[in-house]
Design an enzyme around this catalytic site. Structure first.
Site, PDB file in Angstrom:
ATOM      1  CD  GLU A 194      38.011  41.784  41.151  1.00  0.00           C
ATOM      2  OE1 GLU A 194      37.130  40.899  41.192  1.00  0.00           O
ATOM      3  OE2 GLU A 194      38.398  42.298  40.088  1.00  0.00           O
ATOM      4  CD  GLU A 221      41.763  40.797  38.287  1.00  0.00           C
ATOM      5  OE1 GLU A 221      40.682  40.768  37.661  1.00  0.00           O
ATOM      6  OE2 GLU A 221      41.956  40.172  39.337  1.00  0.00           O
TER       7      GLU A 221
END
Ligand SMILES: *[C@@H]1O[C@H](CO)[C@@H](O)[C@H](O)[C@H]1NC(C)=O
Length: 424
Positions: free
Chosen positions: A211, A317
């Protein structure tokens, strides 16, 4: 003599036979058949990188509300106290029994976040290391129980996103703008690839950075693109020769639409590259305001982009939770948009019965969780598969795969479906 028509039709048979070659014409041989068998797995969140919302007790037990991430956990209390708490946590939060249970649930992957500070603590950084032996034990447990491991570098020096789950909650990330930070990250990634060079039967994938904050602009994205090029070299060529590894390189989309990455590191010049995308529907007012049906529809709508992207695409995720109600989800000391306790949000409803212990969940809520879980897994299997965030959480059963199995909204076998047509 072969007629033109016959020649054309045998040519199209050849094209059909060799069509997968377009994705990987000189493929590496990963220890898992990515692209043909779906990735189904869980993240071992909150273990080797602390997250307040996954283990709120660790943070509350400090008695210090300024402790909001691993940086402050290590900095703002007695060092020996912090070390003992960490060691106890590393020894107990995940054990071999979890790997037994994950395999028994029909899953084939675990993704394990780890921070750079397990490998390198720089001057002025308060981090306590000691996580690495647990990652190495986990690889052995995965091997014992037939699971593949994605080693996921989740925190980089300077923080790649400023999130508490990068180790250091700060207002603006400092990784991308500092060449020392990037050089240190490359060195950590080299260490990781060399540590697991003989474990490619288990560590089938390395994710070079979780991320990075692409939403912060083009400076971040250009640093990320260069780092992905360097990571490919570090993961694919770990021997210091032209010999290639069989380890898949799992890039993160940096919060850009998949189309942004179209053509990036594709075959034939690049081999064994996969894209990780994270799909959540609770980090904005618009998303927490959606009805149950709107959440399901929004999940189903990802199918076409996942199935058509030019790299193996793993939703690394996601969660059956549909609200930001879990305690500290937005950060320790930060409220929830859903119940209006987050600054500037407008209340949608009460969080009671939507998170915490499943004993408070109504049967209609559990039915929704099942439907939303199925809508997501069906859709994410239109790509290369999925890895739920997360295996367990102290006080957020809506996020926990383990709680979902116990509470019946996650099936004992992930291919068992009660709502196979939910996205039709
Ligand atoms: C860059 O990061 C390093 C730590 O990796 C730090 O020591 C240094 O002060 C930073 N440089 C700037 C200009 O902030």
């Amino acid at each position: 003599m072969v007629s033109l028509k016959a020649a054309l039709s045998s040519a199209s048979v050849l094209v059909a036979l060799f069509a997968p070659a377009a994705l990987a014409d000189n493929p590496i041989n990963p220890s898992f058949p990515y692209g043909s068998t779906k990735v189904r797995g869980v993240n071992l969140g909150g273990w080797l990188v602390l997250e307040p919302w996954i283990t709120p007790s660790l943070f509350e037990n400090t008695g210090n509300t300024a402790i909001v991430d691993e940086w402050t956990f290590d900095q703002d209390q007695n060092r020996q106290t912090a070390l003992s708490a960490l060691q106890n946590h590393w020894n107990t939060w995940v054990t071999e029994q979890d790997f037994i249970d994950i395999a028994a649930a029909g899953l084939n992957h675990v993704r394990i976040p780890i921070g750079y500070w397990a490998f390198d603590v720089g001057p002025g950084e308060p981090y306590i290391s000691g996580q690495l032996p647990y990652l190495q034990k986990a690889v052995g447990w995965a091997r014992n129980h037939g699971l593949k491991v994605i080693v996921d570098l989740h925190g980089a020096p300077g923080s790649q996103n400023g999130f508490d789950n990068s180790g250091h909650r700060i207002s603006f990330p400092q990784w991308h703008s500092n060449s020392t930070n990037i050089a240190r990250t490359n060195a950590v990634l080299k260490t990781i690839t060399s540590l697991f060079i003989n474990d490619q039967d288990v560590v089938s994938v390395i994710a070079p950075l979780n991320e990075p904050a692409g939403f912060d602009g083009s400076d971040v994205l250009s640093a990320v693109r260069q780092y992905w090029y360097d990571s490919y070299g570090n993961i694919r060529f770990p021997y210091g020769t032209s010999q290639q590894s069989n380890t898949v390189v799992l890039l993160h989309d940096a919060f850009q639409p998949l189309s942004y990455w179209s053509g990036f590191q594709t075959a034939p010049n690049w081999q064994g590259v996969a894209m990780d995308t994270h799909i959540y529907q609770m980090f904005s007012q618009d998303e927490v305001s959606r009805s149950n049906q709107q959440h399901i529809d929004a999940a189903c709508a990802y199918g076409s982009s996942l199935s058509s992207f030019d790299l193996w695409t793993i939703v690394g995720e996601w969660t059956p939770a549909a609200t930001d109600c879990a305690t500290y989800l937005n950060g320790r000391g930060v409220g929830a948009r859903y119940d209006g306790s987050y600054a500037g949000s407008s209340r949608v409803g009460s969080c009671t019965g939507l998170t915490g212990s499943r004993s408070s969940f109504s049967s209609s809520y559990k039915t929704f969780l099942r439907q939303y879980w199925e809508a997501q897994t069906i859709t994410y299997e239109k790509g290369a598969g999925w890895i739920q965030w997360t295996w367990k959480a102290e006080r957020a059963d809506d996020w926990s795969y383990q709680a979902g199995l116990a509470g019946g909204w996650i099936p004992q076998n992930p291919t068992q479906r009660q709502y196979p047509n939910i996205c039709n």
